[in-house]
Design a protein around this motif. Structure first.
Motif, PDB file in Angstrom:
ATOM      1  N   GLY A  30       0.796  -1.225   0.000  1.00 53.71           N
ATOM      2  CA  GLY A  30       0.000   0.000   0.000  1.00 53.71           C
ATOM      3  C   GLY A  30       0.821   1.264   0.000  1.00 53.71           C
ATOM      4  N   ILE A  31       2.097   1.121  -0.294  1.00 52.37           N
ATOM      5  CA  ILE A  31       3.032   2.235  -0.245  1.00 52.37           C
ATOM      6  C   ILE A  31       3.663   2.401  -1.630  1.00 52.37           C
ATOM      7  N   ALA A  32       4.054   3.637  -1.942  1.00 54.75           N
ATOM      8  CA  ALA A  32       4.639   3.915  -3.260  1.00 54.75           C
ATOM      9  C   ALA A  32       6.157   3.746  -3.251  1.00 54.75           C
ATOM     10  N   TYR A  33       6.644   3.279  -4.398  1.00 52.22           N
ATOM     11  CA  TYR A  33       8.085   3.114  -4.627  1.00 52.22           C
ATOM     12  C   TYR A  33       8.417   3.667  -6.007  1.00 52.22           C
ATOM     13  N   VAL A  34       9.682   4.017  -6.192  1.00 52.11           N
ATOM     14  CA  VAL A  34      10.128   4.420  -7.518  1.00 52.11           C
ATOM     15  C   VAL A  34      10.507   3.178  -8.309  1.00 52.11           C
ATOM     16  N   LYS A  35      10.545   3.354  -9.633  1.00 51.76           N
ATOM     17  CA  LYS A  35      10.973   2.287 -10.530  1.00 51.76           C
ATOM     18  C   LYS A  35      12.106   2.816 -11.397  1.00 51.76           C
ATOM     19  N   GLN A  36      13.023   1.934 -11.727  1.00 49.99           N
ATOM     20  CA  GLN A  36      14.036   2.278 -12.723  1.00 49.99           C
ATOM     21  C   GLN A  36      14.122   1.142 -13.724  1.00 49.99           C
ATOM     22  N   ASP A  37      14.007   1.487 -14.995  1.00 51.15           N
ATOM     23  CA  ASP A  37      14.028   0.486 -16.066  1.00 51.15           C
ATOM     24  C   ASP A  37      13.003  -0.612 -15.791  1.00 51.15           C
ATOM     25  N   GLY A  38      11.856  -0.214 -15.234  1.00 48.79           N
ATOM     26  CA  GLY A  38      10.781  -1.161 -14.994  1.00 48.79           C
ATOM     27  C   GLY A  38      10.939  -1.996 -13.741  1.00 48.79           C
ATOM     28  N   ILE A  39      12.049  -1.812 -13.029  1.00 46.78           N
ATOM     29  CA  ILE A  39      12.306  -2.603 -11.827  1.00 46.78           C
ATOM     30  C   ILE A  39      11.959  -1.772 -10.597  1.00 46.78           C
TER      31      ILE A  39
END
Ligand code: SF4
Length: 78
Positions: A30-39
């Motif tokens: 339920g928390i947001a995370y960043v993505k890099q290159d889809g990961i």
């Protein structure tokens, strides 16, 4: 430009994902995370995992940072 989220402050409203889904994602916790290159940068997340912002998405990331109700999206300039 790099971006990271302080998950301790995230309210889980999903606004960042709505604004820029290529960079931000809500996960099962339920928390947001960043993505890099889809990961997804969720291990451990926070300032330890800063995502490089793809060209052309800088304005959307800055908008998400400005709109974030938790004030927990941090942008760093190279
Ligand atoms: S906009 Fe901010 S508070 Fe809302 S889900 Fe994204 S990081 Fe969390």
């Amino acid at each position: 430009m790099k971006v990271w989220i302080d998950q301790d402050l995230c309210t889980g409203d999903g606004l960042c994902e709505e604004i820029c889904p290529d960079v931000f994602t809500l996960q099962d916790d339920g928390i947001a995370y960043v993505k890099q290159d889809g990961i997804v940068c969720d291990n451990p997340g926070g300032s330890a995992q800063k995502a490089q912002v793809p060209a052309g998405l800088e304005d959307a990331v800055k908008e998400a940072s400005g709109e974030c109700p938790g004030e927990c999206i941090f942008v760093e300039f190279d």
